[in-house]
Structures are given as C-alpha cells and as structure tokens.
Motif scaffolding. Structure first.
Motif, mmCIF file in Angstrom:
data_model
loop_
_atom_site.group_PDB
_atom_site.id
_atom_site.type_symbol
_atom_site.label_atom_id
_atom_site.label_comp_id
_atom_site.label_asym_id
_atom_site.label_seq_id
_atom_site.Cartn_x
_atom_site.Cartn_y
_atom_site.Cartn_z
ATOM 1 N N TYR A 183 1.420 -4.265 5.508
ATOM 2 C CA TYR A 183 1.987 -4.505 4.177
ATOM 3 C C TYR A 183 1.227 -3.788 3.050
ATOM 4 O O TYR A 183 1.447 -4.105 1.879
ATOM 5 N N SER A 184 0.375 -2.831 3.381
ATOM 6 C CA SER A 184 -0.321 -2.096 2.326
ATOM 7 C C SER A 184 0.624 -1.074 1.696
ATOM 8 O O SER A 184 1.081 -0.146 2.365
ATOM 9 N N VAL A 185 0.876 -1.242 0.407
ATOM 10 C CA VAL A 185 1.750 -0.303 -0.301
ATOM 11 C C VAL A 185 1.024 1.021 -0.528
ATOM 12 O O VAL A 185 1.608 2.100 -0.395
ATOM 13 N N ASP A 186 -0.265 0.938 -0.849
ATOM 14 C CA ASP A 186 -1.034 2.161 -1.084
ATOM 15 C C ASP A 186 -1.065 3.032 0.177
ATOM 16 O O ASP A 186 -1.027 4.263 0.095
ATOM 17 N N HIS A 187 -1.155 2.393 1.339
ATOM 18 C CA HIS A 187 -1.162 3.161 2.589
ATOM 19 C C HIS A 187 0.148 3.929 2.765
ATOM 20 O O HIS A 187 0.150 5.065 3.253
ATOM 21 N N GLU A 195 16.869 0.849 4.145
ATOM 22 C CA GLU A 195 16.363 0.129 2.976
ATOM 23 C C GLU A 195 14.838 0.073 2.966
ATOM 24 O O GLU A 195 14.176 1.076 2.823
ATOM 25 N N THR A 196 14.271 -1.093 3.190
ATOM 26 C CA THR A 196 12.840 -1.307 2.982
ATOM 27 C C THR A 196 12.002 -0.638 4.057
ATOM 28 O O THR A 196 12.335 -0.680 5.243
ATOM 29 N N VAL A 197 10.871 -0.048 3.657
ATOM 30 C CA VAL A 197 9.872 0.447 4.597
ATOM 31 C C VAL A 197 8.591 -0.334 4.353
ATOM 32 O O VAL A 197 8.225 -0.625 3.209
ATOM 33 N N ILE A 198 7.927 -0.718 5.434
ATOM 34 C CA ILE A 198 6.634 -1.381 5.319
ATOM 35 C C ILE A 198 5.650 -0.763 6.299
ATOM 36 O O ILE A 198 6.037 -0.156 7.303
#
Length: 462
Positions: free
Chosen positions: A179-183, A206-209
């Motif tokens: 769940y790291s957005v910065d990564h 849609e969403t990427v995690i």
C-alpha cells in the motif's frame, strides 16, 4: 456463412476507417491454460477473417503449457489434426498501445466448419453456464482482480528471480511496500502506459496498489454486468500488462508463486446475480438476515470447491501459494469482511452484495474459473445448499475439518477433477477430458524432471 460468434463486417469496417494507421493484427485464441495462440495478420486480411473466419488446426486446443501436443486429448491425430474455423469475438477488436508499426488485436473463438461451437474451447464453457443461468432468469455480473509481479529480466547471484528496479529512476527496493503510494511512483511510466493501453481497448482498469511482496502489484477492474466480458477483460489486461512491461525493460510475471518466501498472486473473482429487472438477488431484504440465495450460492461453491481446485490451481507452482496466513485460502470456508476465508462477502452497501471467490491463482484461465464458479452457484441454488457456519476471526485456525476435504497437492487435484461429475458438467465433457489430460501430461513432465533441488538434497548425501 454468418459468423456464429455474432461478429459483423460493420464492426471491422468501422474500425479500419477509424484506424488507418494500423498495419497488422494479432488474432488470439485462448487455450485451456489461458495461453494466447494465434497469428499476426496484415491489415488487408482482416476483412476476410470477419467474412469467413480463419482456419486454425484443432490441435491448438490440445497443447500443454509448453506448446507440445497432448495426444490423450483426442484433438491431435484422432482427427488428423484438421482445421476448424476461428471467428472474432464481438467487441474485442482494439488497437495495441505503443506498437511500432501500429498493430491491433482481436480475440477469437473456435467453431466447427458448420458453425457449431467447438466444445474444447474454454470460452464456450463459460457461455454455456451464462446461458443456463439466463434460462432461469438470472444474469451473472462480476469482475476479476489481477495480482502480478514486476521482475527484473536478470536473475540474482543465486539464480533466483528478483523484483524489478523502478523504471522511473532505477531505484531498488527489496521491502514489502504494501500500500505504499510513494513506491508506486517509481513504476509510474509503466502504469501510465498500462492505463493508456487499457483505455484504448475499452478495459475498465481502475485502482493499482503495491501488494504484499516486493515487486508485487494489483490492478482492479470495474464491475461488469456481463461475466463474459469480465473474463475477456482479464485476458486482454494480462496481455497488455505483459506487453507494456516488456517495452519498459521488465518482466510481468503471472506465476502463482514466483518467490518462495513471499505471498503469491491471486485472481479473485467477484460475482453477483441479477434478475430480469437488473436487481441484485444477493441483496438482503431484512437487516441482519442474509439473502437465502446468497447463502445457497455460498453453499454450492463450498461443496464443489475441492473437486474444482484443478481449475483454480492448475499448475505445479500453483500449489506453493496455499500457505497458512498468506492471504491464500486453505479450506472451503466463508465469512464476512474477512480475508482469511475462501469465500468472502465484502463489506459495503446491501445493493452491491456479492461473493469474492479467493482460491484462484493468477495463473488460472479466467474462462474456466468463471464457468466453474457459476456452475457451483447454480448447484447451490438448485439444491438449496447450506454453506455452514460463518467463520469469524482467523479463518486459518478455524479451517479444521474443512481443510481435510481439500486436495493436498497437484496430483490429488488432478485425481479429484478426473472423477468429478460436477466438473464434467461445469466444463462440458469434451473440455473436461481435454483439460484433465493436459494437466496429467504436465504432471508427468514435472514428475520425471530432475531439478536443482534434487541435486541439492541428494547428490552428496545418499
């Protein structure tokens, strides 16, 4: 002859007029393993495919994962390896983003020369289950989740695969950055191309995690009112992710368990049923009381899970994913808002009530997965099956006796599938035979292979 798939010349004509730049087309038929088999055609050949279909050998549906013939399927020399006719699937004629020179793509389905569906084609198995539910006034809706790894093209010093460096700046990370957005920012150029490619193909990505392992990611797809299109979405999305990753110098890996000490990759399938008016029949009508149809559907899926595991975990590597407390289910359990069970009822509004089916690895064929799940749901509804008690808390600890009902390994899953009358009905007898024989041939290939592990364990010790 009229296309038995429902494809039309008008679709091809409109596409060619809208895309004068496209010079060639990938025509892609999905085999039992989910591998895309086909040809690349020049632009001037496309209309002929829509007018007359395209001849392809029957043996293309009787291949193992390596592309070798599996004679026991009866699809090779028993028929003289004759040609059948593949026809375009409506709505899948799309441009491929970033190709040079520009290319397009269309998915295909196999038919006999007289236009009858070729019953070892996985897509036809799903079509039969959709039609069977429609005859009862029910229409499945759903979406798949796609988990995968982005790996470096080079192995590490021990010969193991390793997570890819960030394509933006080459930064390396060996941490589980869940769940790291910065990564995610390090892979932004690649994901931007993935989204652009999905938009060009009409795929609702849609969403990427960042998922629960170094180099692991998840892409979600928007819910489809038609399950057939949901499966097509997944097939097309895997192809474009692999293509765009390769263009950025990394490898998109869809093995269920590519790195032994980390979590594997699933292909969760969310499914609900709509009535003729478009109402979700899984929606509870009284607060605090589940819909009987939801419970019966869960019951059918739980009862048929063990004999269906070969569809959900079709390869030797698939079985390395089923480890306690790894987010991969180990028993036919169900629960609400609980990721430790096999059949999860997600939290949310009652009108969106659905089942998240969690056993399948990302290496499974989405057409076969969806067909088997719909058949399990239908069995549960018809026989009013009870799913048993809801699991709360740690589903791995609660698995207990339910776990003992599951196949323990790939060989046991093959044996269970071979003897399953349910799976023969779910897939159809021809595809059931084809699939099981392909899996048995692959099992024998693995069983007779002397691996590096053999040398490590036994070379100097026995």
């Amino acid at each position: 002859m009229t296309s038995p798939s429902g494809s039309t010349l008008a679709e091809a004509t409109a596409f060619l007029e809208a895309h004068p730049e496209i010079e060639a087309f990938d025509i892609v038929l999905t085999d039992a393993n989910g591998v895309g088999r086909g040809k690349i055609l020049r632009r001037h050949e496309l209309m002929g495919v829509y007018e007359n279909g395209r001849h392809m050998p029957i043996s293309i549906l009787g291949l193992d994962i390596t592309g070798e013939d599996v004679h026991e399927t009866g699809l090779i020399w028993d028929s003289g390896d004759g040609d059948l006719r593949a026809w375009p699937i409506p709505g899948t004629l799309v441009p491929l983003h970033g190709t040079n020179p520009p290319r397009g793509q269309v998915l295909m389905a196999m038919y006999h020369l007289d236009g009858q569906a070729m019953t070892s084609d996985p897509r036809h198995a799903l079509a039969r289950q959709v039609e069977a539910l429609a005859a009862k006034g029910l229409h499945p809706a759903g979406a798949f989740e796609l988990e995968f790894f982005l790996l470096a093209n080079e192995r590490d010093a021990d010969g193991k695969v390793q997570p890819a460096n960030a394509v933006l700046d080459g930064r390396r990370s060996g941490k589980t950055e869940v769940y790291s957005v910065d990564h995610l920012h390090g892979m932004e150029p690649l994901f931007s191309d993935i989204y652009a490619a999905a938009k060009a193909q009409g795929i609702p990505a849609e969403t990427v995690i960042s998922e629960y392992a170094p180099g692991q990611y998840e892409l979600t797809l928007n819910y489809r009112k038609g399950v057939m299109r949901a499966a097509d979405d997944l097939v097309m999305l895997k192809r474009l992710v692999r293509m765009q990753a390769r263009r950025h110098g990394v490898t998109a890996c869809f093995m269920a368990k590519p790195i032994e000490k980390y979590a594997g990759s699933g292909m969760h399938f969310h499914v609900s049923l709509l009535d003729g008016a478009g109402k979700n029949v899984f929606t509870e009508t009284m607060p605090g009381t589940w819909s009987p149809l939801l419970l019966h559907a869960l019951g059918g899926l739980a009862e048929t899970m063990a004999e269906s595991m070969l569809v959900f975990a079709p390869h030797a590597n698939s079985w390395r994913r089923f480890v306690s407390q790894s987010y991969a289910p180990v028993a036919p359990t169900w629960g609400v808002n609980n990721r430790s069970v096999a059949l999860r009822v997600p939290a949310g509004e009652a009108r969106n009530r659905r089942i998240e089916h969690r056993p399948s690895g990302v290496d499974a064929n989405p057409y076969l997965v969806a067909a088997t799940i719909l058949a399990g749901v239908a069995k549960g509804l018809e026989e009013k099956l009870n799913p048993g008690a809801e699991v709360t808390g740690n589903g791995y600890e609660a698995a207990g006796e339910a776990k003992s009902k599951m196949p323990v390994d790939w060989r046991a899953a093959i044996d269970a599938a071979r003897g399953s009358s349910f799976l023969a009905t779910a897939l159809g007898p021809d595809l059931h035979k084809t699939f099981v024989e392909i899996k048995w041939a692959e099992y024998l290939r693995v069983a007779r292979t002397v691996s590096e592990l053999d040398y490590h364990l036994y070379l100097h010790e026995v």
